[in-house]
Scaffold this motif. Structure first.
Motif, PDB file in Angstrom:
ATOM      1  N   ARG A 164       0.843  -1.188   0.000  1.00  7.55           N
ATOM      2  CA  ARG A 164       0.000   0.000   0.000  1.00  7.55           C
ATOM      3  C   ARG A 164       0.877   1.237   0.000  1.00  7.55           C
ATOM      4  O   ARG A 164       1.901   1.272   0.672  1.00  7.55           O
ATOM      5  CB  ARG A 164      -0.907   0.007   1.242  1.00  7.55           C
ATOM      6  N   VAL A 196      -0.855  -7.325  -6.421  1.00  4.69           N
ATOM      7  CA  VAL A 196      -1.828  -6.236  -6.358  1.00  4.69           C
ATOM      8  C   VAL A 196      -1.339  -5.228  -5.327  1.00  4.69           C
ATOM      9  O   VAL A 196      -1.002  -5.603  -4.195  1.00  4.69           O
ATOM     10  CB  VAL A 196      -3.255  -6.738  -6.028  1.00  4.69           C
ATOM     11  N   THR A 236      -2.182  -1.537  -3.436  1.00  2.00           N
ATOM     12  CA  THR A 236      -3.194  -0.539  -3.126  1.00  2.00           C
ATOM     13  C   THR A 236      -2.554   0.839  -3.059  1.00  2.00           C
ATOM     14  O   THR A 236      -1.435   0.993  -2.580  1.00  2.00           O
ATOM     15  CB  THR A 236      -3.864  -0.867  -1.780  1.00  2.00           C
ATOM     16  N   ASP A 237      -3.272   1.846  -3.549  1.00  2.00           N
ATOM     17  CA  ASP A 237      -2.725   3.202  -3.505  1.00  2.00           C
ATOM     18  C   ASP A 237      -2.778   3.745  -2.076  1.00  2.00           C
ATOM     19  O   ASP A 237      -3.317   3.114  -1.167  1.00  2.00           O
ATOM     20  CB  ASP A 237      -3.459   4.125  -4.476  1.00  2.00           C
ATOM     21  N   GLY A 279      -6.270   4.094  -0.530  1.00  2.00           N
ATOM     22  CA  GLY A 279      -7.062   2.889  -0.366  1.00  2.00           C
ATOM     23  C   GLY A 279      -8.240   2.798  -1.306  1.00  2.00           C
ATOM     24  O   GLY A 279      -9.095   1.922  -1.161  1.00  2.00           O
ATOM     25  N   GLN A 322      -7.859   2.835  -4.839  1.00  2.00           N
ATOM     26  CA  GLN A 322      -7.454   2.269  -6.118  1.00  2.00           C
ATOM     27  C   GLN A 322      -6.488   1.112  -5.865  1.00  2.00           C
ATOM     28  O   GLN A 322      -5.721   1.144  -4.902  1.00  2.00           O
ATOM     29  CB  GLN A 322      -6.736   3.298  -6.985  1.00  2.00           C
ATOM     30  N   ALA A 323      -6.524   0.126  -6.740  1.00  2.00           N
ATOM     31  CA  ALA A 323      -5.555  -0.954  -6.683  1.00  2.00           C
ATOM     32  C   ALA A 323      -4.979  -1.146  -8.078  1.00  2.00           C
ATOM     33  O   ALA A 323      -5.682  -0.980  -9.080  1.00  2.00           O
ATOM     34  CB  ALA A 323      -6.192  -2.242  -6.192  1.00  2.00           C
ATOM     35  N   ALA A 326      -3.185  -4.008 -10.362  1.00  2.00           N
ATOM     36  CA  ALA A 326      -2.927  -5.443 -10.446  1.00  2.00           C
ATOM     37  C   ALA A 326      -2.148  -5.747 -11.717  1.00  2.00           C
ATOM     38  O   ALA A 326      -2.358  -5.106 -12.759  1.00  2.00           O
ATOM     39  CB  ALA A 326      -4.242  -6.211 -10.446  1.00  2.00           C
ATOM     40  N   ALA A 343     -11.683  -2.939  -7.036  1.00  2.00           N
ATOM     41  CA  ALA A 343     -10.469  -3.524  -6.458  1.00  2.00           C
ATOM     42  C   ALA A 343     -10.773  -4.843  -5.763  1.00  2.00           C
ATOM     43  O   ALA A 343      -9.910  -5.728  -5.681  1.00  2.00           O
ATOM     44  CB  ALA A 343      -9.829  -2.549  -5.480  1.00  2.00           C
ATOM     45  N   ARG A 358      -8.670  -8.260  -4.834  1.00  2.00           N
ATOM     46  CA  ARG A 358      -8.318  -8.335  -3.411  1.00  2.00           C
ATOM     47  C   ARG A 358      -8.915  -9.563  -2.727  1.00  2.00           C
ATOM     48  O   ARG A 358      -8.366 -10.064  -1.746  1.00  2.00           O
ATOM     49  CB  ARG A 358      -8.792  -7.070  -2.680  1.00  2.00           C
TER      50      ARG A 358
END
Length: 430
Positions: A1, A28, A30-31, A34, A36-37, A39, A78, A82
């Motif tokens: 993250r 994956v 995460t930005d 939280g 955006q992700a 992959a 996401a 996830r």
């Protein structure tokens, strides 16, 4: 993250950067926010995300010009990937809880309000119960309960019972957390006018849906906190609170709007008029690379000038409670104070501060972190000020941050943290 759009060329995250490094292993990331992700191709394949995949409700699969997923998954999209990530073990969650509480105590924190959407997981609840039973809690912990679209009377009764049975306990409940929109950096914050380049975000509720849900919780006496970053979502939250108060004939609920990054100037007086708490984050005024290179350009100068401008809320007479939104930003309170007071990075840039009209004094920022934060959880009779009869929650700093220059906030250290008369942190050598 932790990645930001500014970490990528043209502020655009894409799976090609991950594919080059991890061609076979699913990854994956995460930005920071939280919302955006990113992959890689392997993770997308395992999750079954293809050009034929439909966007889930309240989510968006970003695609290239040919319609292929880029690997960027926004908001609820996401979850498509996830869901494949193994959940941490109970022992890992408990160990992490201890580490995070120790970190909070070292920053001089004696209370946290945990605003996780959906509430605590069963594993997290057990970890907190174990730490409390073993006398190892280093902060007072208040958690949220779910904010459901079609909440039932049985659910409301359970949430009320959770609140009443934990009132004044070191681990307590008593507020419902809902999500109305996303973030500016992801272009999912719900805006009244389009972002620069187009799009008005991703609102997650309709106004009638929100009105009904807020009125249901309000009628049961449950405090509500609604994540709203764009001016459109902020207005939705205020409209729903106003609707509930009129329909139920209620007042004094201290409902909250979380973040309130880009409010319409027309809506600022409504916080005081409606008795709604402005729950803001001091570190959000930090003009880092993401703010200057992605966030502000997406808003344009006029909206950026009123973004995270804490003075606007003070001038409007609102009760403003500061938090960190950790792990989005550090929970280091001294750094939060620096951000709110100077609107600069620690190196003093930009010169003069980022939209300096939004600055506030150290005294005001301290009040937002303490007295107002206690008010925001109905705890002002027990904490928030150093007053006879209240909890002995206090912090000893190495320097006087009130009378000294702003730079004192950068050099000061937390020497001692005490919660309820019990030492939770002592600096080495003090």
């Amino acid at each position: 993250r932790g990645w930001n759009p500014s970490d990528f060329p043209y502020n655009t995250a894409h799976r090609v950067y991950l594919d080059a490094l991890f061609p076979d292993r699913p990854v994956v990331l995460t930005d920071r926010d939280g919302h955006q992700a990113l992959a890689n191709a392997r993770a997308l394949a395992l999750a079954g995300v293809t050009r034929a995949s439909q966007d889930p409700a309240n989510g968006r699969i970003e695609r290239d010009a040919e319609g292929e997923p880029t690997g960027l998954l926004k908001e609820f999209a996401a979850g498509l990937v996830r869901r494949l990530v193994p959940a941490p073990s109970a022992d890992a969650v408990y160990a992490s809880l201890g580490e995070e509480m120790a970190k909070a105590a070292a920053f001089g924190i004696t209370s946290v309000q945990n605003a996780s959407a959906g509430g605590l997981t069963a594993t997290e609840s057990r970890a907190l119960a174990r730490a409390a039973s073993e006398g190892l809690m280093k902060v007072r912990w208040r958690s949220a309960v779910p904010f459901d679209r079609n909440v039932t009377s049985a659910q409301l009764a359970r949430y009320v019972a959770m609140r009443d049975s934990t009132r004044n306990a070191i681990v307590s409940f008593g507020i419902a957390k809902g999500m109305l929109d996303g973030t500016v950096d992801a272009k999912t914050a719900a805006m009244l006018e389009p972002f620069v380049g187009g799009g008005t975000g991703l609102p997650m509720w309709t106004q009638p849906e929100l009105n009904r849900a807020v009125a249901s919780y309000d009628s049961a006496g449950i405090q509500i906190e609604l994540h709203a970053i764009g001016d459109g979502a902020i207005r939705m939250a205020l409209d729903a609170y106003e609707f509930a108060a009129k329909r139920n004939g209620t007042s004094g609920r201290r409902h909250r709007v979380e973040h309130i990054e880009v409010p319409s100037l027309k809506d600022l007086p409504r916080f005081k008029a409606l008795g709604v708490v402005a729950s803001t984050q001091a570190m959000f005024a930090s003009p880092d690379a993401s703010t200057l290179q992605n966030y502000a350009p997406l808003l344009g100068p006029e909206r950026a000038s009123r973004s995270n401008s804490f003075k606007l809320f003070d001038d409007a007479g609102a009760v403003q409670a500061f938090g960190s939104d950790y792990p989005v930003f550090t929970m280091n309170v001294l750094m939060g104070l620096w951000s709110a007071v100077t609107r600069q990075m620690p190196d003093g840039t930009p010169e003069g501060g980022w939209y300096p009209a939004g600055r506030i004094s150290v005294e005001a920022a301290l009040r937002h972190y303490t007295r107002a934060a206690a008010f925001a959880e109905f705890a002002e009779s027990r904490k928030g000020t150093l007053t006879t009869g209240k909890y002995a929650d206090f912090v000893v700093l190495s320097e006087d941050i009130v009378t000294g220059p702003p730079e004192t906030l950068l050099s000061a250290r937390v020497l001692l943290t005490v919660m309820g008369g019990r030492e939770t942190w002592r600096a080495p050598g003090f």
